[in-house]
Design a protein around this motif. Structure first.
Motif, PDB file in Angstrom:
ATOM      1  N   UNK A  16       0.843  -1.185   0.000  1.00  0.00           N
ATOM      2  CA  UNK A  16       0.000   0.000   0.000  1.00  0.00           C
ATOM      3  C   UNK A  16       0.887   1.246   0.000  1.00  0.00           C
ATOM      4  N   UNK A  17       0.300   2.376  -0.367  1.00  0.00           N
ATOM      5  CA  UNK A  17       1.059   3.630  -0.387  1.00  0.00           C
ATOM      6  C   UNK A  17       1.382   4.100   1.018  1.00  0.00           C
ATOM      7  N   UNK A  18       0.401   3.990   1.898  1.00  0.00           N
ATOM      8  CA  UNK A  18       0.580   4.442   3.279  1.00  0.00           C
ATOM      9  C   UNK A  18      -0.346   3.640   4.173  1.00  0.00           C
ATOM     10  N   UNK A  19       0.032   3.505   5.424  1.00  0.00           N
ATOM     11  CA  UNK A  19      -0.760   2.737   6.386  1.00  0.00           C
ATOM     12  C   UNK A  19      -1.797   3.656   7.038  1.00  0.00           C
ATOM     13  N   UNK A  20      -3.054   3.267   6.991  1.00  0.00           N
ATOM     14  CA  UNK A  20      -4.114   4.052   7.633  1.00  0.00           C
ATOM     15  C   UNK A  20      -4.007   3.915   9.152  1.00  0.00           C
ATOM     16  N   UNK A  21      -4.472   4.911   9.866  1.00  0.00           N
ATOM     17  CA  UNK A  21      -4.277   4.935  11.323  1.00  0.00           C
ATOM     18  C   UNK A  21      -5.051   3.829  12.040  1.00  0.00           C
ATOM     19  N   UNK A  22      -6.073   3.257  11.379  1.00  0.00           N
ATOM     20  CA  UNK A  22      -6.894   2.230  12.023  1.00  0.00           C
ATOM     21  C   UNK A  22      -6.523   0.812  11.584  1.00  0.00           C
ATOM     22  N   UNK A  23      -5.592   0.684  10.645  1.00  0.00           N
ATOM     23  CA  UNK A  23      -5.330  -0.613  10.008  1.00  0.00           C
ATOM     24  C   UNK A  23      -4.438  -1.507  10.859  1.00  0.00           C
ATOM     25  N   UNK A  24      -4.907  -2.746  11.105  1.00  0.00           N
ATOM     26  CA  UNK A  24      -4.070  -3.720  11.806  1.00  0.00           C
ATOM     27  C   UNK A  24      -3.813  -4.952  10.941  1.00  0.00           C
ATOM     28  N   UNK A  25      -4.107  -4.841   9.626  1.00  0.00           N
ATOM     29  CA  UNK A  25      -3.776  -5.915   8.698  1.00  0.00           C
ATOM     30  C   UNK A  25      -2.286  -5.871   8.378  1.00  0.00           C
ATOM     31  N   UNK A  26      -1.766  -7.018   7.941  1.00  0.00           N
ATOM     32  CA  UNK A  26      -0.363  -7.031   7.529  1.00  0.00           C
ATOM     33  C   UNK A  26      -0.249  -6.295   6.196  1.00  0.00           C
ATOM     34  N   UNK A  27       0.514  -5.218   6.178  1.00  0.00           N
ATOM     35  CA  UNK A  27       0.722  -4.478   4.939  1.00  0.00           C
ATOM     36  C   UNK A  27       2.084  -3.806   4.967  1.00  0.00           C
ATOM     37  N   UNK A  28       2.593  -3.533   3.762  1.00  0.00           N
ATOM     38  CA  UNK A  28       3.927  -2.966   3.603  1.00  0.00           C
ATOM     39  C   UNK A  28       3.843  -1.653   2.828  1.00  0.00           C
ATOM     40  N   UNK A  29       3.778  -0.524   3.535  1.00  0.00           N
ATOM     41  CA  UNK A  29       3.841   0.746   2.811  1.00  0.00           C
ATOM     42  C   UNK A  29       5.230   0.936   2.212  1.00  0.00           C
ATOM     43  N   UNK A  30       5.265   1.548   1.044  1.00  0.00           N
ATOM     44  CA  UNK A  30       6.533   1.826   0.355  1.00  0.00           C
ATOM     45  C   UNK A  30       7.332   0.550   0.090  1.00  0.00           C
ATOM     46  N   UNK A  31       6.652  -0.511  -0.324  1.00  0.00           N
ATOM     47  CA  UNK A  31       7.332  -1.780  -0.578  1.00  0.00           C
ATOM     48  C   UNK A  31       7.450  -2.114  -2.053  1.00  0.00           C
ATOM     49  N   UNK A  32       7.512  -1.076  -2.895  1.00  0.00           N
ATOM     50  CA  UNK A  32       7.525  -1.304  -4.345  1.00  0.00           C
ATOM     51  C   UNK A  32       8.675  -2.218  -4.789  1.00  0.00           C
TER      52      UNK A  32
END
Length: 254
Positions: A16-32
């Protein structure tokens, strides 16, 4: 004679581009820089796991995240082609792509995805208010929501869902109903409306006492208003958070 059973596949795209303040899913901002390697690993794993699904027919494939649309149409189509090659995919399978409005405004890219096999888009609208979107860390605007819907229709995608969240910081019932009305005005086939959950470990959890979050009673009222409002516009509730026009219920949700 073996019975062929239905199977739903969930494909997690963690970028994802950026992590939302409420998100607790596994995600990688800036992981292009990891996207190609992840795509290759995912395709290898799908191939490896395919024999386990030999007695099943895949009737729904759901690309969630993260922001799957951020991966780009070439990588997404590569993954879907592996699924279609290695699994028994029903001819009428529902194939959904979650997308954020800022990465779904190119109608030609959406057309390429449709031609590849994606036939349902779930757009993370969340709010029609730019101020609310900024507060929760979303990187898109309401204008981009409208542009993404237009792009989807131009690409001839005929099954569109919008995601919204109620109970946002400082959100009133009036503001929530304005958001809901704005979503209905875009004429999606499906709406998912979620009450905000404050999950431990998120930035929102750290500031929950000062964030101006609506209370449980207020959020419950928003939910009840949602059910009544959407019914008036032909959206039937088929799950706690999901509403659809007749025949447009998500098979993956069901």
């Amino acid at each position: 004679m073996k019975t062929v059973r239905p199977l739903g596949l969930y494909i997690h795209i963690p970028f994802c581009k950026a992590k939302c303040v409420y998100c607790d899913f596994y995600s990688l901002p800036h992981g292009e820089d990891r996207m190609d390697a992840y795509t290759d690993a995912l395709c290898a794993h799908l191939t490896e796991a395919a024999p386990l699904a030999a007695s099943h027919t895949v009737d729904t494939v759901y690309f969630g995240g993260g922001t799957p649309s951020y991966l780009g149409e070439k990588r997404l189509c590569k993954i879907l082609k592996v699924i279609e090659k290695r699994y028994q995919v029903a001819r009428d399978a529902e194939i959904t792509l979650e997308a954020n409005p800022d990465s779904a405004g190119d109608w030609k890219a959406l057309r390429a995805l449709r031609r590849c096999g994606f036939n349902r888009i779930s757009l993370g609208m969340q709010s029609a208010c730019d101020e609310e979107l900024r507060t929760i860390g979303r990187v898109h605007t309401m204008e981009q929501v409208q542009q993404a819907v237009e792009a989807a229709r131009k690409a001839k995608i005929q099954n569109l869902s919008l995601d919204l969240i109620y109970g946002l910081p400082h959100q009133t019932q009036e503001r929530w109903m304005e958001n809901l009305a704005a979503a209905v005005a875009l004429n999606p086939e499906h709406l998912s409306c979620y009450g905000l959950k404050v999950e431990e470990g998120t930035p929102l959890f750290a500031m929950k006492d000062t964030a101006g979050l609506p209370g449980d009673e207020e959020q419950a009222d928003m939910y009840l208003q949602t059910v009544e409002f959407l019914k008036q516009y032909g959206y039937e509730q088929y799950e706690i958070s999901n509403f659809a026009k007749p025949g447009r219920e998500s098979r993956h949700n069901l």
